[in-house]
Design a protein around this motif. Structure first.
Motif, PDB file in Angstrom:
ATOM      1  N   GLY A 120       0.803  -1.216   0.000  1.00 54.39           N
ATOM      2  CA  GLY A 120       0.000   0.000   0.000  1.00 54.39           C
ATOM      3  C   GLY A 120       0.831   1.259   0.000  1.00 54.39           C
ATOM      4  N   GLU A 121       1.710   1.377  -0.945  1.00 54.67           N
ATOM      5  CA  GLU A 121       2.539   2.575  -1.076  1.00 54.67           C
ATOM      6  C   GLU A 121       2.874   2.788  -2.536  1.00 54.67           C
ATOM      7  N   ARG A 122       3.562   3.884  -2.812  1.00 49.33           N
ATOM      8  CA  ARG A 122       3.973   4.158  -4.191  1.00 49.33           C
ATOM      9  C   ARG A 122       5.264   3.432  -4.540  1.00 49.33           C
ATOM     10  N   LEU A 123       5.409   3.124  -5.834  1.00 45.92           N
ATOM     11  CA  LEU A 123       6.723   2.712  -6.298  1.00 45.92           C
ATOM     12  C   LEU A 123       7.649   3.906  -6.152  1.00 45.92           C
ATOM     13  N   SER A 124       8.825   3.685  -5.596  1.00 41.43           N
ATOM     14  CA  SER A 124       9.747   4.792  -5.331  1.00 41.43           C
ATOM     15  C   SER A 124      11.175   4.331  -5.604  1.00 41.43           C
ATOM     16  N   PRO A 125      12.113   5.269  -5.680  1.00 36.65           N
ATOM     17  CA  PRO A 125      13.511   4.873  -5.833  1.00 36.65           C
ATOM     18  C   PRO A 125      14.009   4.013  -4.678  1.00 36.65           C
ATOM     19  N   ASP A 126      13.336   4.059  -3.545  1.00 33.62           N
ATOM     20  CA  ASP A 126      13.758   3.270  -2.381  1.00 33.62           C
ATOM     21  C   ASP A 126      13.364   1.805  -2.491  1.00 33.62           C
ATOM     22  N   ASN A 127      12.246   1.515  -3.184  1.00 31.17           N
ATOM     23  CA  ASN A 127      11.787   0.120  -3.226  1.00 31.17           C
ATOM     24  C   ASN A 127      11.811  -0.506  -4.618  1.00 31.17           C
ATOM     25  N   ALA A 128      12.034   0.302  -5.651  1.00 34.81           N
ATOM     26  CA  ALA A 128      11.872  -0.189  -7.027  1.00 34.81           C
ATOM     27  C   ALA A 128      12.846  -1.309  -7.388  1.00 34.81           C
ATOM     28  N   LEU A 129      14.115  -1.143  -7.088  1.00 35.44           N
ATOM     29  CA  LEU A 129      15.108  -2.124  -7.533  1.00 35.44           C
ATOM     30  C   LEU A 129      14.863  -3.486  -6.891  1.00 35.44           C
ATOM     31  N   GLU A 130      14.562  -3.500  -5.604  1.00 38.15           N
ATOM     32  CA  GLU A 130      14.302  -4.768  -4.930  1.00 38.15           C
ATOM     33  C   GLU A 130      13.056  -5.454  -5.479  1.00 38.15           C
ATOM     34  N   LEU A 131      12.006  -4.661  -5.730  1.00 40.50           N
ATOM     35  CA  LEU A 131      10.769  -5.236  -6.253  1.00 40.50           C
ATOM     36  C   LEU A 131      10.962  -5.779  -7.662  1.00 40.50           C
ATOM     37  N   PHE A 132      11.619  -5.024  -8.509  1.00 37.83           N
ATOM     38  CA  PHE A 132      11.841  -5.487  -9.887  1.00 37.83           C
ATOM     39  C   PHE A 132      12.701  -6.742  -9.899  1.00 37.83           C
ATOM     40  N   ASP A 133      13.711  -6.761  -9.070  1.00 36.20           N
ATOM     41  CA  ASP A 133      14.656  -7.878  -9.065  1.00 36.20           C
ATOM     42  C   ASP A 133      14.020  -9.171  -8.563  1.00 36.20           C
ATOM     43  N   SER A 134      12.916  -9.059  -7.823  1.00 31.00           N
ATOM     44  CA  SER A 134      12.299 -10.248  -7.237  1.00 31.00           C
ATOM     45  C   SER A 134      11.082 -10.737  -8.012  1.00 31.00           C
ATOM     46  N   HIS A 135      10.843 -10.183  -9.221  1.00 30.90           N
ATOM     47  CA  HIS A 135       9.711 -10.616 -10.049  1.00 30.90           C
ATOM     48  C   HIS A 135      10.197 -10.935 -11.458  1.00 30.90           C
ATOM     49  N   ASP A 136       9.461 -11.825 -12.119  1.00 35.48           N
ATOM     50  CA  ASP A 136       9.836 -12.222 -13.475  1.00 35.48           C
ATOM     51  C   ASP A 136       9.462 -11.174 -14.512  1.00 35.48           C
ATOM     52  N   VAL A 137       8.383 -10.459 -14.294  1.00 33.52           N
ATOM     53  CA  VAL A 137       7.920  -9.456 -15.247  1.00 33.52           C
ATOM     54  C   VAL A 137       7.185  -8.368 -14.476  1.00 33.52           C
ATOM     55  N   VAL A 138       7.255  -7.136 -14.983  1.00 35.83           N
ATOM     56  CA  VAL A 138       6.586  -5.989 -14.359  1.00 35.83           C
ATOM     57  C   VAL A 138       5.649  -5.373 -15.385  1.00 35.83           C
ATOM     58  N   LEU A 139       4.442  -5.042 -14.940  1.00 34.61           N
ATOM     59  CA  LEU A 139       3.473  -4.350 -15.795  1.00 34.61           C
ATOM     60  C   LEU A 139       3.156  -3.012 -15.150  1.00 34.61           C
ATOM     61  N   ASP A 140       3.430  -1.934 -15.876  1.00 34.84           N
ATOM     62  CA  ASP A 140       3.316  -0.583 -15.339  1.00 34.84           C
ATOM     63  C   ASP A 140       2.024   0.070 -15.815  1.00 34.84           C
ATOM     64  N   GLY A 141       1.086   0.229 -14.893  1.00 38.60           N
ATOM     65  CA  GLY A 141      -0.151   0.935 -15.184  1.00 38.60           C
ATOM     66  C   GLY A 141      -0.233   2.253 -14.454  1.00 38.60           C
ATOM     67  N   ALA A 142       0.918   2.870 -14.183  1.00 37.05           N
ATOM     68  CA  ALA A 142       0.956   4.129 -13.434  1.00 37.05           C
ATOM     69  C   ALA A 142       0.331   5.263 -14.236  1.00 37.05           C
ATOM     70  N   ASP A 143      -0.082   6.316 -13.526  1.00 35.62           N
ATOM     71  CA  ASP A 143      -0.753   7.439 -14.175  1.00 35.62           C
ATOM     72  C   ASP A 143       0.086   8.705 -14.151  1.00 35.62           C
ATOM     73  N   ASN A 144       1.408   8.572 -13.963  1.00 32.84           N
ATOM     74  CA  ASN A 144       2.249   9.770 -13.962  1.00 32.84           C
ATOM     75  C   ASN A 144       3.600   9.450 -14.593  1.00 32.84           C
ATOM     76  N   PHE A 145       4.217  10.492 -15.165  1.00 28.21           N
ATOM     77  CA  PHE A 145       5.465  10.315 -15.900  1.00 28.21           C
ATOM     78  C   PHE A 145       6.605   9.848 -14.998  1.00 28.21           C
ATOM     79  N   ALA A 146       6.687  10.390 -13.784  1.00 30.49           N
ATOM     80  CA  ALA A 146       7.801  10.052 -12.908  1.00 30.49           C
ATOM     81  C   ALA A 146       7.867   8.552 -12.651  1.00 30.49           C
TER      82      ALA A 146
END
Length: 400
Positions: A120-146
């Protein structure tokens, strides 16, 4: 087929499928290229879905139905009534709940054996690398450029395949980025746009059923990557115009002059500028900490003003029909963009005064302040109401 066309299956298959799974996925088992082995790959796969909103809802629904074994949902938002026109995972009874909790319940109703993790939080520079590294594929449905560029950079740094989609009004786009197997988002769009350069769904609107079309295409890309079938949208941007019922594809290649991503420093600045203010409402356009900036005023500060203040509502007319702040004057942002300060001057009777502009959450009114500054007299103080009418209502202040 070259490596750029299809990087091959992402995961190894699990063991044998259970009788329940054989029955549940029977229509997949007879498909060339999927079969028992491909379905076993889907059951072994883990997917990270960024956002449980307009795109995330159909993505999540179809990934769960397809038999993905493990899904992680990250979203910090709550379900609102205005979401239900397009965010098909959520129900009227879910209004006010965290989107990740509502989405988890919906997915488990579909498949009780699915492994669902919620963040229940935003994807951020603090958590992104760990989350991406622990999944086989990522699907981005975000609503902002950042967040979109954060996803791209995290994918490039971790080597994680990324499926990207975006929607606006009646059109949508989808592409697939696999590091070392084709171009990335920054090869197509090198620079992070300004946060307010394109209106969001609240400002510009979006056709509800468009989310299903684009989200389904994103889920299809994930299935193709995991099973190693077909030709993914690597090096191709799929564009869909719902009004014209027209699909087109733009091909693009890696930019040989682009600097490789080595860290998240640049995108961290964009994420900081786009994060919500401390009251949970609106978007900080200047990256400042908290309300009270030169061009902003909080609800509390506005209510404490002793001198006359002209309050201008820059929302659309239909939004005012839902609720409005007593005493506010309606001048839509679309009018201000055409007429500029002269539109305000007409209702102000040429008197010097303080002007506070508001919208739903603060983004459009901040844009209006910047727009009007060039034409306003020096004697006029222009400010945006932080959090807009959302913050006004949350403070217990009266609306009409």
């Amino acid at each position: 087929m070259s490596a750029a066309d299809n990087p091959g299956p992402l995961v190894e298959p699990t063991g044998s499928l259970s009788p329940r799974e054989l029955e549940r996925y029977a229509r997949h088992l007879s498909l060339p290229g999927i079969g028992v082995e491909g379905q076993s790959r889907l059951r072994a796969a883990s997917a990270l879905v960024i956002g449980a909103g307009g795109l995330g809802a159909p993505v999540l629904h179809y990934l769960a139905a397809a038999g993905i074994g493990s899904i992680t949902i990250i979203d910090d938002d709550m379900v609102e009534a205005s979401n239900l026109q397009r965010q098909v995972l959520h129900r009227d009874a879910d209004i006010g709940r965290a989107k990740v909790a509502s989405a988890r319940d919906a997915l488990l109703r579909l498949d009780p054996e699915l492994e669902v993790t919620t963040i229940g939080e935003r994807l951020s520079p603090d958590n992104a690398l760990e989350l991406f590294d622990s999944h086989d594929v990522v699907l981005d449905g975000a609503d902002n450029f950042a967040t979109r560029y954060l996803s791209n950079d995290a994918a490039e740094l971790t080597g994680t395949p990324l499926i990207w989609g975006t929607i606006f009004r009646f059109s949508g786009q989808v592409s697939t980025f696999v590091p070392e197997h084709g171009p990335m988002l920054r090869d197509l769009f090198p620079d992070i746009p300004e946060a307010d350069s394109v209106p969001n769904c609240a400002e510009g609107g979006v056709l509800g059923v468009l989310c299903g079309t684009v989200g389904s295409a994103m889920a299809t890309e994930a299935v193709k990557l995991i099973c190693g079938i077909g030709t993914p949208l690597i090096g191709r941007l799929l564009r869909y115009d719902a009004l014209e019922a027209d699909y087109s594809t733009l091909r693009f290649s890696p930019d040989p002059d682009r600097e490789p991503i080595i860290d998240l420093a640049e995108v961290a600045v964009a994420c900081a500028a786009a994060r919500p203010g401390p009251d949970g409402f609106g978007t900080r356009q200047d990256g400042a900490e908290g309300p009270g900036g030169e061009n902003e005023v909080s609800v509390e500060e506005y209510r404490a003003e002793s001198s006359p203040v002209l309050l201008i509502d820059v929302r659309a007319e239909w939004e005012r029909q839902i609720s409005s702040i007593p005493g506010s004057i309606h001048l839509p942002l679309s009018v201000l963009q055409v007429e500029g300060w002269s539109a305000v001057d007409t209702v102000a009777a040429h008197q010097p005064f303080e002007v506070v502009l508001h919208c739903k959450s603060g983004a459009r009114s901040a844009q209006a302040v910047r727009l009007l500054k060039d034409g306003a007299p020096e004697s006029v103080r222009l400010r945006s109401l932080v959090g807009g009418i959302d913050a006004w209502s949350a403070s217990g202040s009266e609306t009409v």
